[in-house]
Write a protein that holds these residues in place. Structure first.
Motif, PDB file in Angstrom:
ATOM      1  N   ARG A  74       0.852  -1.186  -0.144  1.00  0.00           N
ATOM      2  CA  ARG A  74      -0.213   0.147  -0.021  1.00  0.00           C
ATOM      3  C   ARG A  74       0.781   1.288  -0.127  1.00  0.00           C
ATOM      4  O   ARG A  74       0.590   2.350  -0.535  1.00  0.00           O
ATOM      5  N   GLU A  75       1.635   1.270   0.779  1.00  0.00           N
ATOM      6  CA  GLU A  75       2.723   2.395   0.816  1.00  0.00           C
ATOM      7  C   GLU A  75       3.608   2.461  -0.512  1.00  0.00           C
ATOM      8  O   GLU A  75       3.651   3.803  -1.021  1.00  0.00           O
ATOM      9  N   LEU A  76       4.015   1.591  -1.134  1.00  0.00           N
ATOM     10  CA  LEU A  76       4.490   1.642  -2.335  1.00  0.00           C
ATOM     11  C   LEU A  76       3.332   2.157  -3.664  1.00  0.00           C
ATOM     12  O   LEU A  76       3.821   2.926  -4.386  1.00  0.00           O
ATOM     13  N   GLY A  77       2.269   1.791  -3.593  1.00  0.00           N
ATOM     14  CA  GLY A  77       1.390   2.033  -4.311  1.00  0.00           C
ATOM     15  C   GLY A  77       0.835   3.527  -4.177  1.00  0.00           C
ATOM     16  O   GLY A  77       0.614   4.270  -5.316  1.00  0.00           O
ATOM     17  N   CYS A  78       0.620   3.743  -3.023  1.00  0.00           N
ATOM     18  CA  CYS A  78       0.496   5.512  -2.643  1.00  0.00           C
ATOM     19  C   CYS A  78       1.881   6.240  -3.375  1.00  0.00           C
ATOM     20  O   CYS A  78       1.517   7.361  -3.630  1.00  0.00           O
ATOM     21  N   MET A 159      -1.411 -10.359  -8.409  1.00  0.00           N
ATOM     22  CA  MET A 159      -2.100 -11.287  -7.369  1.00  0.00           C
ATOM     23  C   MET A 159      -2.663 -12.532  -7.787  1.00  0.00           C
ATOM     24  O   MET A 159      -2.766 -13.593  -7.213  1.00  0.00           O
ATOM     25  N   ARG A 160      -3.238 -12.555  -9.033  1.00  0.00           N
ATOM     26  CA  ARG A 160      -3.849 -13.794  -9.682  1.00  0.00           C
ATOM     27  C   ARG A 160      -2.623 -14.726  -9.966  1.00  0.00           C
ATOM     28  O   ARG A 160      -3.267 -15.955  -9.860  1.00  0.00           O
ATOM     29  N   GLY A 161      -1.631 -14.295 -10.371  1.00  0.00           N
ATOM     30  CA  GLY A 161      -0.550 -15.270 -10.815  1.00  0.00           C
ATOM     31  C   GLY A 161       0.316 -15.689  -9.811  1.00  0.00           C
ATOM     32  O   GLY A 161       1.447 -16.143 -10.146  1.00  0.00           O
ATOM     33  N   THR A 162       0.180 -15.445  -8.471  1.00  0.00           N
ATOM     34  CA  THR A 162       1.285 -15.903  -7.717  1.00  0.00           C
ATOM     35  C   THR A 162       0.680 -16.893  -6.673  1.00  0.00           C
ATOM     36  O   THR A 162      -0.547 -16.669  -6.150  1.00  0.00           O
ATOM     37  N   TYR A 163       1.347 -17.908  -6.061  1.00  0.00           N
ATOM     38  CA  TYR A 163       1.027 -18.801  -5.175  1.00  0.00           C
ATOM     39  C   TYR A 163       1.793 -18.343  -3.900  1.00  0.00           C
ATOM     40  O   TYR A 163       1.504 -18.744  -2.826  1.00  0.00           O
ATOM     41  N   ASP A 164       2.717 -17.257  -3.833  1.00  0.00           N
ATOM     42  CA  ASP A 164       3.424 -16.892  -2.707  1.00  0.00           C
ATOM     43  C   ASP A 164       2.607 -15.723  -2.032  1.00  0.00           C
ATOM     44  O   ASP A 164       2.312 -14.753  -2.540  1.00  0.00           O
ATOM     45  N   ASP A 165       2.444 -16.127  -0.743  1.00  0.00           N
ATOM     46  CA  ASP A 165       1.530 -15.381   0.038  1.00  0.00           C
ATOM     47  C   ASP A 165       2.072 -13.926   0.319  1.00  0.00           C
ATOM     48  O   ASP A 165       1.490 -12.865   0.051  1.00  0.00           O
ATOM     49  N   ASP A 166       3.282 -13.735   0.402  1.00  0.00           N
ATOM     50  CA  ASP A 166       3.965 -12.349   0.744  1.00  0.00           C
ATOM     51  C   ASP A 166       3.769 -11.652  -0.674  1.00  0.00           C
ATOM     52  O   ASP A 166       3.604 -10.322  -0.569  1.00  0.00           O
ATOM     53  N   SER A 167       4.114 -12.196  -1.897  1.00  0.00           N
ATOM     54  CA  SER A 167       3.781 -11.341  -3.057  1.00  0.00           C
ATOM     55  C   SER A 167       2.800 -10.973  -3.458  1.00  0.00           C
ATOM     56  O   SER A 167       2.408  -9.896  -3.912  1.00  0.00           O
ATOM     57  N   MET A 168       1.752 -11.897  -3.066  1.00  0.00           N
ATOM     58  CA  MET A 168       0.161 -11.590  -3.298  1.00  0.00           C
ATOM     59  C   MET A 168      -0.222 -10.463  -2.430  1.00  0.00           C
ATOM     60  O   MET A 168      -0.948  -9.656  -2.795  1.00  0.00           O
ATOM     61  N   HIS A 169       0.330 -10.444  -1.252  1.00  0.00           N
ATOM     62  CA  HIS A 169      -0.229  -9.453  -0.177  1.00  0.00           C
ATOM     63  C   HIS A 169       0.277  -8.078  -0.630  1.00  0.00           C
ATOM     64  O   HIS A 169      -0.141  -7.135  -0.352  1.00  0.00           O
ATOM     65  N   ARG A 170       1.415  -8.114  -0.891  1.00  0.00           N
ATOM     66  CA  ARG A 170       2.162  -7.029  -1.610  1.00  0.00           C
ATOM     67  C   ARG A 170       1.408  -6.159  -2.458  1.00  0.00           C
ATOM     68  O   ARG A 170       1.079  -4.996  -2.625  1.00  0.00           O
ATOM     69  N   PHE A 174      -0.688  -2.773  -2.995  1.00  0.00           N
ATOM     70  CA  PHE A 174      -0.243  -1.950  -4.011  1.00  0.00           C
ATOM     71  C   PHE A 174      -1.591  -1.712  -5.036  1.00  0.00           C
ATOM     72  O   PHE A 174      -2.029  -0.425  -5.087  1.00  0.00           O
ATOM     73  N   ALA A 175      -2.504  -2.515  -5.244  1.00  0.00           N
ATOM     74  CA  ALA A 175      -3.603  -2.230  -6.152  1.00  0.00           C
ATOM     75  C   ALA A 175      -4.699  -1.416  -5.292  1.00  0.00           C
ATOM     76  O   ALA A 175      -5.153  -0.603  -6.013  1.00  0.00           O
ATOM     77  N   ALA A 176      -4.569  -1.948  -4.205  1.00  0.00           N
ATOM     78  CA  ALA A 176      -5.611  -1.106  -3.399  1.00  0.00           C
ATOM     79  C   ALA A 176      -5.272   0.433  -3.349  1.00  0.00           C
ATOM     80  O   ALA A 176      -6.144   1.425  -3.461  1.00  0.00           O
ATOM     81  N   ALA A 177      -3.999   0.613  -3.184  1.00  0.00           N
ATOM     82  CA  ALA A 177      -3.759   2.214  -3.299  1.00  0.00           C
ATOM     83  C   ALA A 177      -3.949   2.828  -4.327  1.00  0.00           C
ATOM     84  O   ALA A 177      -4.502   3.647  -4.618  1.00  0.00           O
ATOM     85  N   ILE A 178      -3.709   2.241  -5.490  1.00  0.00           N
ATOM     86  CA  ILE A 178      -3.752   2.714  -6.925  1.00  0.00           C
ATOM     87  C   ILE A 178      -5.231   2.856  -7.137  1.00  0.00           C
ATOM     88  O   ILE A 178      -5.770   3.924  -7.624  1.00  0.00           O
ATOM     89  N   ILE A 179      -6.271   1.873  -6.690  1.00  0.00           N
ATOM     90  CA  ILE A 179      -7.645   2.060  -6.934  1.00  0.00           C
ATOM     91  C   ILE A 179      -8.449   3.399  -6.082  1.00  0.00           C
ATOM     92  O   ILE A 179      -9.208   4.080  -6.714  1.00  0.00           O
ATOM     93  N   ASP A 180      -7.845   3.263  -4.891  1.00  0.00           N
ATOM     94  CA  ASP A 180      -8.253   4.391  -3.966  1.00  0.00           C
ATOM     95  C   ASP A 180      -7.723   5.794  -4.773  1.00  0.00           C
ATOM     96  O   ASP A 180      -8.550   6.751  -4.632  1.00  0.00           O
TER      97      ASP A 180
END
Length: 187
Positions: A74-78, A159-170, A174-180
């Motif tokens: 989120r920080e990176l997305g902002c 988000m859709r293309g990874t099975y790594d939880d850390d990568s998915m959460h990051r 990021f996407a949430a910040a961009i959407i906002d």
């Protein structure tokens, strides 16, 4: 609302203004005025600064990995959105054929965001998509909103293309910040 034989609306009976002509829909509104995109960009930039600080503080205070990666994303997305919005504020200075993405990021900075998202895309891919997205944008705010959509799509695909939880959460943060940020620009 009561309508007479001529198609005019009247206030309903029983009201103090009952029987009087009702105002026409849209009358006395500001719907026909152009929005002040400079003000919208300034408000969005100020809001993004606050959101970035809040996300950084949340990441620093978080113990669990999932929340830490989400807040870091989120920080990176902002930060990314703030750079695009800042470029839009100075959009009068954009040379022909240049995008806000071109103005906001050199290849190294853009590559860092892509690395943070664990993306296989290159800066050239993002620049080409931003060029295509910016075509036909009427205002700098609309241009910023369209160029942010490019990175939003990339983050959602990650988000859709990874099975790594850390990568998915990051990517999710990021996407949430961009959407906002895009929502702020559309107001």
């Amino acid at each position: 609302m009561a309508m007479d034989d001529n198609g005019d609306n009247h206030q309903p009976a029983g009201r103090p203004d009952g029987g009087q002509y009702a105002p026409k829909a849209g009358r006395n509104t500001d719907d026909d005025l152009e929005p002040d995109t400079g003000a919208a960009l300034g408000i969005a930039g100020h809001w993004l600064d606050g959101q970035r600080v809040a996300a950084r503080e949340a990441a620093d205070a978080t113990v669990g990995d999932d929340a830490w990666y989400t807040n870091k994303g989120r920080e990176l997305g902002c930060e990314y959105a703030d750079a695009i919005v800042d470029a839009a504020i100075h959009a009068d200075d954009i040379p022909a054929g240049t995008t806000l993405t071109d103005m906001a990021f050199d290849d190294e900075a853009l590559a860092e965001y892509l690395e943070d998202l664990d993306s296989d895309s290159s800066p050239d891919d993002i620049r080409a998509a931003a060029t295509h997205a910016a075509e036909g944008a009427a205002t700098p705010a609309e241009r910023a909103e369209r160029e942010l959509k490019v990175m939003e799509r990339l983050a959602v695909a990650r988000m859709r293309g990874t099975y790594d939880d850390d990568s998915m959460h990051r990517a999710m943060g990021f996407a949430a910040a961009i959407i906002d940020a895009r929502d702020m620009l559309r107001r």
